[in-house]
Scaffold this active site. Structure first.
Site, PDB file in Angstrom:
ATOM      1  N   GLY A  12       0.790  -1.241   0.000  1.00 21.77           N
ATOM      2  CA  GLY A  12       0.000   0.000   0.000  1.00 21.77           C
ATOM      3  C   GLY A  12       0.815   1.280   0.000  1.00 21.77           C
ATOM      4  CB  THR A  13       4.258   2.299  -1.033  1.00 23.05           C
ATOM      5  OG1 THR A  13       4.325   1.782  -2.352  1.00 23.05           O
ATOM      6  CG2 THR A  13       4.962   1.376  -0.055  1.00 23.05           C
ATOM      7  CG  ASN A  14       1.484   3.204  -5.867  1.00 30.31           C
ATOM      8  OD1 ASN A  14       1.825   4.245  -6.430  1.00 30.31           O
ATOM      9  ND2 ASN A  14       2.097   2.043  -6.088  1.00 30.31           N
ATOM     10  CG  MET A  90      -1.129  -7.809  -6.718  1.00 27.37           C
ATOM     11  SD  MET A  90      -0.495  -6.721  -8.034  1.00 27.37           S
ATOM     12  CE  MET A  90       0.638  -7.842  -8.814  1.00 27.37           C
ATOM     13  CG  LEU A  93     -10.969  -5.918 -11.330  1.00 23.48           C
ATOM     14  CD1 LEU A  93     -10.879  -4.398 -11.210  1.00 23.48           C
ATOM     15  CD2 LEU A  93     -11.887  -6.488 -10.256  1.00 23.48           C
ATOM     16  CG  ASN A 107      -3.751  -1.117 -12.945  1.00 17.26           C
ATOM     17  OD1 ASN A 107      -3.627  -1.373 -11.737  1.00 17.26           O
ATOM     18  ND2 ASN A 107      -3.052  -1.753 -13.871  1.00 17.26           N
ATOM     19  CG  HIS A 109       1.729  -2.352 -15.581  1.00 13.26           C
ATOM     20  ND1 HIS A 109       1.356  -3.607 -15.133  1.00 13.26           N
ATOM     21  CD2 HIS A 109       2.789  -2.555 -16.404  1.00 13.26           C
ATOM     22  CE1 HIS A 109       2.141  -4.517 -15.665  1.00 13.26           C
ATOM     23  NE2 HIS A 109       3.027  -3.909 -16.439  1.00 13.26           N
TER      24      HIS A 109
HETATM   25  C1  GAR Z   1       3.278  -1.391  -7.439  1.00 13.32           C
HETATM   26  O1  GAR Z   1       4.583  -1.472  -7.963  1.00 13.32           O
HETATM   27  C2  GAR Z   1       2.253  -1.439  -8.568  1.00 13.32           C
HETATM   28  O2  GAR Z   1       2.675  -0.789  -9.728  1.00 13.32           O
HETATM   29  C3  GAR Z   1       2.154  -2.919  -8.789  1.00 13.32           C
HETATM   30  O3  GAR Z   1       2.161  -3.475  -7.498  1.00 13.32           O
HETATM   31  C4  GAR Z   1       2.927  -2.640  -6.630  1.00 13.32           C
HETATM   32  C5  GAR Z   1       2.096  -2.321  -5.423  1.00 13.32           C
HETATM   33  O4  GAR Z   1       2.861  -1.627  -4.464  1.00 13.32           O
HETATM   34  N1  GAR Z   1       0.966  -3.273  -9.513  1.00 13.32           N
HETATM   35  C6  GAR Z   1       0.907  -4.255 -10.394  1.00 13.32           C
HETATM   36  O5  GAR Z   1       1.861  -4.958 -10.665  1.00 13.32           O
HETATM   37  C7  GAR Z   1      -0.447  -4.442 -11.045  1.00 13.32           C
HETATM   38  N2  GAR Z   1      -0.366  -5.416 -12.073  1.00 13.32           N
HETATM   39  P1  GAR Z   1       2.147  -0.885  -3.254  1.00 13.32           P
HETATM   40  O6  GAR Z   1       1.189  -1.892  -2.611  1.00 13.32           O
HETATM   41  O7  GAR Z   1       3.286  -0.549  -2.327  1.00 13.32           O
HETATM   42  O8  GAR Z   1       1.438   0.312  -3.779  1.00 13.32           O
END
Ligand code: GAR
Length: 218
Positions: A12-14, A90, A93, A107, A109
């Site tokens: 969940g850093t994003n 992950m 959908l 999203n 990526h």
């Molecule tokens: C992020 O790098 C995001 O781009 C990726 O998962 C990570 C989640 O990090 N998403 C995917 O690969 C989607 N296919 P976070 O939980 O720290 O935000």
């Protein structure tokens, strides 16, 4: 004020970057619900300590994708969500969910789409030997990782890189471009035209965004 529903699966850093950019006034929106499909996602703790509503909807508790997605929609509707933000979610959908929130799902990526869609995108790019990778925010359509691109940031692959180091530097850029995309989304500054996205933003603001991150490509 628009309501965001944020879907997560992991650290969940994003999500944290979005929370921070709402708190500092950059994104004029409210997070009305965070949903995790993974009961042990660290992102759950991030929102609990902020008092933001959070629910676990575990895909393993459902016998079909559609039932899982119905539960997601019920929860999102209960919280009057305008836009769905996939922040490290992950699960793929289906069109059932995507049509319900048509043109309202974003999203992020961790690669420069259309290169390296799917899982482990950073390692895919590293193993391929590209000299630049990066990250992409896009609208979600039925074809996984192929929806209209809103914004990208470029990250060079360094001589002494490892997939882990590259992943970390890409993540830093994700935390910049995702809030930018969400800001434009909730301010209704994004216009989809075919597979392209037009920013309805004054040129001056584009320059400001460019100053924030010289690797943002436009
Ligand atoms: C992020 O790098 C995001 O781009 C990726 O998962 C990570 C989640 O990090 N998403 C995917 O690969 C989607 N296919 P976070 O939980 O720290 O935000």
């Amino acid at each position: 004020m628009k309501n965001l529903g944020i879907l997560i699966s992991g650290s969940g850093t994003n999500l944290q970057a979005i929370i921070d950019n709402i708190e500092n006034g950059f994104i004029p929106a409210k997070i009305s619900i965070v949903i995790s499909n993974n009961p042990s996602a660290y992102g759950i703790k991030r929102v609990e300590r902020k008092g933001i509503p959070v629910e676990v909807i575990n895909h393993k508790d459902f016998s079909s994708r559609e039932d899982f997605e119905k539960a997601l929609i019920d929860c999102l509707e209960k919280h009057k969500v305008d836009y769905v933000i996939l922040a490290g979610f992950m699960r793929v959908l289906t069109k059932f969910f995507i049509n319900h929130y048509k043109d309202r799902i974003l999203n992020i990526h961790p690669a420069l789409l259309p290169s390296f869609p799917g899982v482990n995108a950073q390692k895919q790019a590293f193993d391929y030997g590209v000299k630049f990778s990066g990250c992409t925010v896009h609208f979600v359509t039925e074809k996984v990782d192929h929806g209209p691109i809103i914004i990208q940031a470029v990250v060079p692959v360094l001589q002494d890189d490892t997939p882990e180091k590259l992943q970390k530097r890409i993540l830093e850029k994700e935390h910049i471009i995702f809030p930018l995309a969400i800001k434009m989304l909730v301010e209704e500054k994004l216009q989809i035209s075919g597979n392209k996205v037009i920013w309805k933003v004054p040129v001056e603001n584009m320059k400001d965004m460019y100053m924030i991150n010289p690797y943002i490509s436009f």
